[in-house]
Design a protein around this motif. Structure first.
Motif, PDB file in Angstrom:
ATOM      1  N   UNK A 154      59.384  27.584  54.683  1.00 37.06           N
ATOM      2  CA  UNK A 154      58.332  28.609  54.770  1.00 37.06           C
ATOM      3  C   UNK A 154      57.744  28.911  53.401  1.00 37.06           C
ATOM      4  N   UNK A 155      58.614  28.933  52.377  1.00 35.53           N
ATOM      5  CA  UNK A 155      58.118  29.165  51.012  1.00 35.53           C
ATOM      6  C   UNK A 155      57.258  27.992  50.564  1.00 35.53           C
ATOM      7  N   UNK A 157      55.511  26.047  52.450  1.00 36.81           N
ATOM      8  CA  UNK A 157      54.254  26.140  53.182  1.00 36.81           C
ATOM      9  C   UNK A 157      53.323  27.139  52.487  1.00 36.81           C
ATOM     10  N   UNK A 158      53.934  28.275  52.067  1.00 38.54           N
ATOM     11  CA  UNK A 158      53.158  29.307  51.367  1.00 38.54           C
ATOM     12  C   UNK A 158      52.552  28.710  50.088  1.00 38.54           C
ATOM     13  N   UNK A 159      53.375  28.026  49.313  1.00 37.08           N
ATOM     14  CA  UNK A 159      52.905  27.472  48.034  1.00 37.08           C
ATOM     15  C   UNK A 159      51.826  26.416  48.277  1.00 37.08           C
ATOM     16  N   UNK A 160      52.003  25.639  49.350  1.00 31.61           N
ATOM     17  CA  UNK A 160      51.014  24.615  49.683  1.00 31.61           C
ATOM     18  C   UNK A 160      49.677  25.266  50.037  1.00 31.61           C
ATOM     19  N   UNK A 161      49.752  26.328  50.858  1.00 33.86           N
ATOM     20  CA  UNK A 161      48.526  27.001  51.286  1.00 33.86           C
ATOM     21  C   UNK A 161      47.757  27.564  50.094  1.00 33.86           C
ATOM     22  N   UNK A 162      48.507  28.139  49.143  1.00 29.55           N
ATOM     23  CA  UNK A 162      47.845  28.736  47.984  1.00 29.55           C
ATOM     24  C   UNK A 162      47.580  27.705  46.882  1.00 29.55           C
ATOM     25  N   UNK A 163      47.697  26.434  47.227  1.00 30.70           N
ATOM     26  CA  UNK A 163      47.341  25.329  46.330  1.00 30.70           C
ATOM     27  C   UNK A 163      48.032  25.428  44.962  1.00 30.70           C
ATOM     28  N   UNK A 164      49.329  25.714  45.010  1.00 36.50           N
ATOM     29  CA  UNK A 164      50.126  25.735  43.778  1.00 36.50           C
ATOM     30  C   UNK A 164      50.482  24.295  43.432  1.00 36.50           C
ATOM     31  N   UNK A 169      55.763  23.977  41.847  1.00 41.10           N
ATOM     32  CA  UNK A 169      56.582  24.177  43.043  1.00 41.10           C
ATOM     33  C   UNK A 169      58.002  23.692  42.774  1.00 41.10           C
TER      34      UNK A 169
END
Lengths: 261, 250
Positions: A154-155, A157-164, A169
């Motif tokens: 889930x973390x 996915x969050x980082x992926x969504x916010x284009x980190x 990562x």
């Protein structure tokens, strides 16, 4: 109030450890008296006395120092390579496919045959390091790999969504998750490292080594000495694990401060 | 630009979740997506977010680089402070302001400024979700997806958070797609409500709420009780009827 309770808890725990230790020492002593032959089973008193006699000797210090150095090199090498390989395998499936069969083989091959083979290839001083490496590397690798694979999806996915960025990562989400896995890998490695290094030293009869000293005490049937050396290995192995735990803790504190800014 | 979904198809094995789904979300508005659980609301959000790529059809009007998401759980990084968690998604992005100011401003809007140096394990569930809300609005996005962000939060706090959300939204009018079952939340925030249902799921009813017909101050839920207003009552009844209709057919 609370502090003193914690202190008391610590003392109670300590007392339990000491009592357990005393119990086993008494049992050892009784068994030694019953056997009645110091060559087969010396009393704990005799073993400790021998140890005290050995400590001031130059050869003892040199042997302990050299063996510790070998183990330190072996564990440093195997954890560095193990962690890097574990991270890569966890992140990139094709790398995992290539590396995992090799590790399965390393794990399955008996220690003794690898040791002898390596002794034929390398100098008697380097061989124990290589043996230590081969035993510890798979442990570090599989622990690191598990740490990467069990990172919170889930973390990620969050980082992926916010284009980190991928590097960030890895540095933050994966690394934070890795710590307990690496710590348990190190703990296993230290135990394995001591056993395998000393065994390889014994087989290669490396100059200045605990392994060779144990071999000598066996040849000359100085069993107290054998026990004394065994005690040395056990105590140093514990000490090393404790120290690495402390270092990891200190490093963790530093990391936290870095993000506080 | 409005967000348009056309001919969206999605299935899990034999279960057809969406078939030729057509929807349009208005730019800068709060669109609420509601319907029985398990009808694919979260899946639809994930498809729009680009987290789920296994679907057919086309989505226009979104920029994958500029989407925020308030998940059901806060999804904060434990080793970073509240402010650090927001900084984490800002670094390396093109921003209109200095990152520090953005972090500060957004934490202030969710009343978390005094907790900016706290780690997630030192915060309550509601506080963590506020940080997640601030993170979504701090991030330079045009679209914010919200998946039942206030479920599991008690009434009083929920009302506060709904207001926090609305003040964040009023500052920068981003398009919002908000998933919830909660009627008070729907009435409290929505410009447009899509009632979802059926299998494959499709829009059963679309209800537009004209915010200018509601006096200022009534937009929010008041301590869990929506203040009396004939227009709002009508809307509430309509949504409840729609939802019941969907439930009955299942």
């Amino acid at each position: 109030m609370k502090d003193s309770t914690i202190q008391n808890d610590g003392r109670v725990r300590m007392l339990k450890h000491v009592l357990a230790l005393v119990f086993w020492l008494v049992l050892w002593h009784l068994a030694a008296v019953k056997v009645g032959s110091p060559i087969i089973l010396p009393t704990p008193g005799a073993a400790f006395q021998k140890l005290l006699e050995m400590i001031p000797e130059k050869e003892f210090q040199l042997s302990v120092g050299t063996t510790m150095l070998r183990i330190a090199i072996g564990i440093t090498l195997s954890s560095t390579v193990g962690i890097i390989a574990g991270v890569l395998c966890g992140l990139y499936r094709p790398i995992y496919e290539i590396i995992s069969p090799v590790i399965a083989i390393i794990k399955a091959v008996p220690v003794i045959s690898v040791s002898i083979l390596i002794l034929l290839w390398l100098s008697d001083s380097a061989a124990p390091v290589a043996v230590c490496f081969l035993l510890c590397f798979p442990a570090m690798w599989s622990n690191t790999l598990r740490g990467i694979l069990e990172t919170d999806k889930k973390l990620l996915e969050m980082a992926y969504l916010y284009k980190v960025g991928k590097c960030k990562i890895i540095r933050t989400i994966y690394m934070a998750n890795l710590k307990p896995y690496v710590l348990s890998g190190l703990s296993i490695s230290i135990g394995l490292g001591w056993k395998s290094t000393v065994t390889a030293e014994l087989l290669s009869s490396s100059r200045y080594s605990i392994g060779r000293m144990i071999y000598n005490s066996k040849i000359y049937l100085v069993t107290e000495e054998l026990f004394a050396w065994t005690l040395v290995v056990v105590v140093l192995s514990f000490l090393m694990e404790y120290m690495i735990g402390r270092i990891m803790k200190a490093a963790e504190g530093m990391r936290k401060n870095e993000y506080k800014a | 630009m409005n967000i348009k979904l056309s001919k969206i198809g999605k299935h899990y094995g034999n279960l057809v979740l969406f078939k030729d789904l057509e929807m349009e979300f208005k730019e800068g508005r709060i669109s609420v997506l509601t319907g029985p659980s398990g009808c694919g609301k979260t899946t639809l959000l994930n498809i729009i977010a680009g987290l789920d790529r296994e679907y057919n059809g086309e989505i226009t009007g979104t920029d994958p680089e500029r989407i925020s998401y308030v998940f059901q759980e806060p999804r904060l990084i434990e080793s970073m402070t509240a402010a650090g968690n927001i900084r984490f998604v800002l670094d390396g992005k093109k921003l209109d302001e200095i990152p520090e100011d953005i972090v500060k401003e957004n934490l202030r809007l969710v009343k978390m400024n005094s907790f900016k140096d706290y780690y997630p394990n030192e915060l309550s569930g509601g506080m963590k979700q506020r940080v997640s809300l601030a993170r979504a609005f701090a991030y330079p996005s045009d679209l914010v997806l919200m998946d039942e962000p206030f479920s599991g939060i008690d009434m009083k706090l929920k009302d506060e958070m709904v207001q926090d959300f609305l003040s964040l939204h009023s500052r920068k009018k981003r398009s919002i797609i908000f998933v919830t079952h909660n009627i008070d939340e729907i009435v409290g925030v929505a410009d447009e409500v899509f009632v979802f249902g059926g299998q494959p799921a499709h829009v059963k009813d679309t209800i537009t709420i004209e915010r200018d017909k509601i006096p200022q101050g009534l937009r929010h839920i008041d301590g869990g009780n929506v203040v009396d207003n004939a227009y709002l009552d009508k809307i509430r009844r309509r949504i409840i009827e729609s939802l019941q209709g969907v439930e009955r057919k299942r």
